[in-house]
Design a protein around this motif. Structure first.
Motif, short mmCIF file in Angstrom:
data_model
loop_
_atom_site.label_atom_id
_atom_site.label_comp_id
_atom_site.label_asym_id
_atom_site.label_seq_id
_atom_site.Cartn_x
_atom_site.Cartn_y
_atom_site.Cartn_z
N ASN A 140 65.23 78.70 17.19
CA ASN A 140 64.06 79.58 17.29
C ASN A 140 64.49 80.89 17.96
O ASN A 140 64.80 80.90 19.15
N ARG A 142 62.77 83.54 18.65
CA ARG A 142 61.81 84.02 19.66
C ARG A 142 62.06 83.34 21.00
O ARG A 142 61.94 83.95 22.06
N ARG A 143 62.41 82.04 20.97
CA ARG A 143 62.71 81.33 22.21
C ARG A 143 63.99 81.88 22.84
O ARG A 143 64.09 82.01 24.06
#
Length: 371
Positions: A140, A142-143
């Motif tokens: 991910n 965004r993480r």
């Protein structure tokens, strides 16, 4: 004066301490009679410390346990990676930290905002933070942005490790994607059928250097530690096929002396990446957006609907993704609140926020009546 045997013993002790990360900056603040050691394991009220040879189980003095020192540096509670001074088998003082990796404690959020109100220090006196992400369901971008912001807020050096490359059909595309948002940050690819990625990480574990790993449960942190060590020193567990999440096989933190000469900490999986401090993390993690913002018409542009916003123009032209801008906005809001919280109470911030909302509603109603 020291005799030859005493001098030899002193030099031997210094060498052992340096393998544990001891430096001249620490040496300058201790006396010849002080007994320094490094915290290598914390399990509730049980502390293990080391001077470079064997681990010693110690307890806390009343002063340290209740943090009754006069100076801020004397109120520190020992965490893994700390340097402490011993009196027999008692921790009598925690030395000032060079740095610390900290986050907002889980379950410590304020009632009005999604921002943690308590700090959890995960490790101290670090040289590198490995951000570990698996190229399975754990992947991910965004993480990863949030982890980078967390690390930069702590003024630490991040290194991104993409594990389980053998489970992805095109792992190099993931490297390209991560490098496009992690400017200047080393990105390493690790696979079970290729040792080259693991060997590349050994440069961060040279003698006296300390690294720690952060990432989700099941990202492959413990497996990576075992591969770097050369044998199984940390328990590993399977990832659930139904939800793609790992079990918390690592429940504590240990500072492990690695065969490469350095030290490595395997942190338990992090479910939520909450911020506690603000120190330019967003500016470092989103340097591209900050560069675009330099050419906005207004210096205080909010990048939402202000005219002449160069950031929005970059999104419209496809130079910047809308998802990355939204990630930036979200973290910017969180860290702005964190910054305000350091000077104001949460209730005061909430009152001011609703006052601003009320003023905007009043202005809208006033304009509506004029029509």
């Amino acid at each position: 004066m020291m005799n030859i045997l005493e001098l030899a013993e002193s030099l031997s002790n210094q060498t052992k301490l340096k393998t544990m990360g001891w430096s001249d900056s620490f040496q300058e603040i201790v006396s010849d009679t002080d007994i320094p050691a490094r915290v290598v394991s914390v399990n509730k009220d049980i502390f293990l410390v080391s001077q470079g040879s064997e681990d010693i189980q110690v307890t806390l003095s009343g002063k340290v346990r209740h943090r009754t020192g006069e100076a801020d540096s004397e109120k520190l509670f020992p965490v893994i990676g700390d340097w402490v001074l011993l009196r027999d088998v008692v921790i009598d003082k925690v030395l000032p930290r060079r740095n610390a990796l900290s986050r907002g404690a889980a379950g410590g959020r304020g009632k009005s905002h999604d921002v943690a109100m308590k700090e959890q220090i995960m490790a101290a006196n670090l040289d590198t933070v490995f951000i570990v992400c698996g190229l399975d369901r754990d992947y991910n971008v965004r993480r990863i942005e949030r982890y980078l912001t967390l690390v930069y807020n702590c003024n630490l050096s991040p290194v991104i490790v993409l594990t389980k490359a053998d489970l992805h059909e095109d792992p190099l595309s993931c490297v390209d994607e991560v490098e496009s948002v992690a400017f200047g940050v080393p990105v390493h690819l690790v696979s079970v059928d290729d040792e080259s990625g693991v060997l590349e990480l050994e440069q961060y574990l040279s003698s006296g250097k300390t690294a720690t790993m952060v990432g989700s449960s099941g990202a492959g942190k413990s497996t990576l530690l075992n591969r770097l060590y050369g044998k199984s020193v940390q328990q590993t567990g399977a990832v659930s096929q139904s939800v793609g999440k790992g079990r918390h096989t690592t429940t504590g933190r240990d500072l492990i002396a690695m065969p490469q000469g350095g030290l490595l900490i395997d942190n338990p999986g992090i479910r939520e990446i909450a911020f506690y401090s603000e120190d330019g993390g967003v500016e470092s993690s989103f340097a591209d957006i900050e560069d675009y913002a330099l050419y906005c018409r207004f210096s205080d542009c909010d990048h939402l609907n202000d005219p002449g916003c160069n950031v929005l123009q970059a999104v419209a032209s496809g130079e910047l993704s809308a998802e990355r801008l939204e990630s930036y906005r979200k973290m910017k809001r969180e860290l702005d609140y964190v910054s305000q919280r350091q000077h104001k109470t949460a209730d005061r911030i909430e009152k001011e926020r609703w006052r601003d909302v009320a003023m905007k509603i009043k202005a809208v109603n006033k304009n509506w009546k004029r029509r």
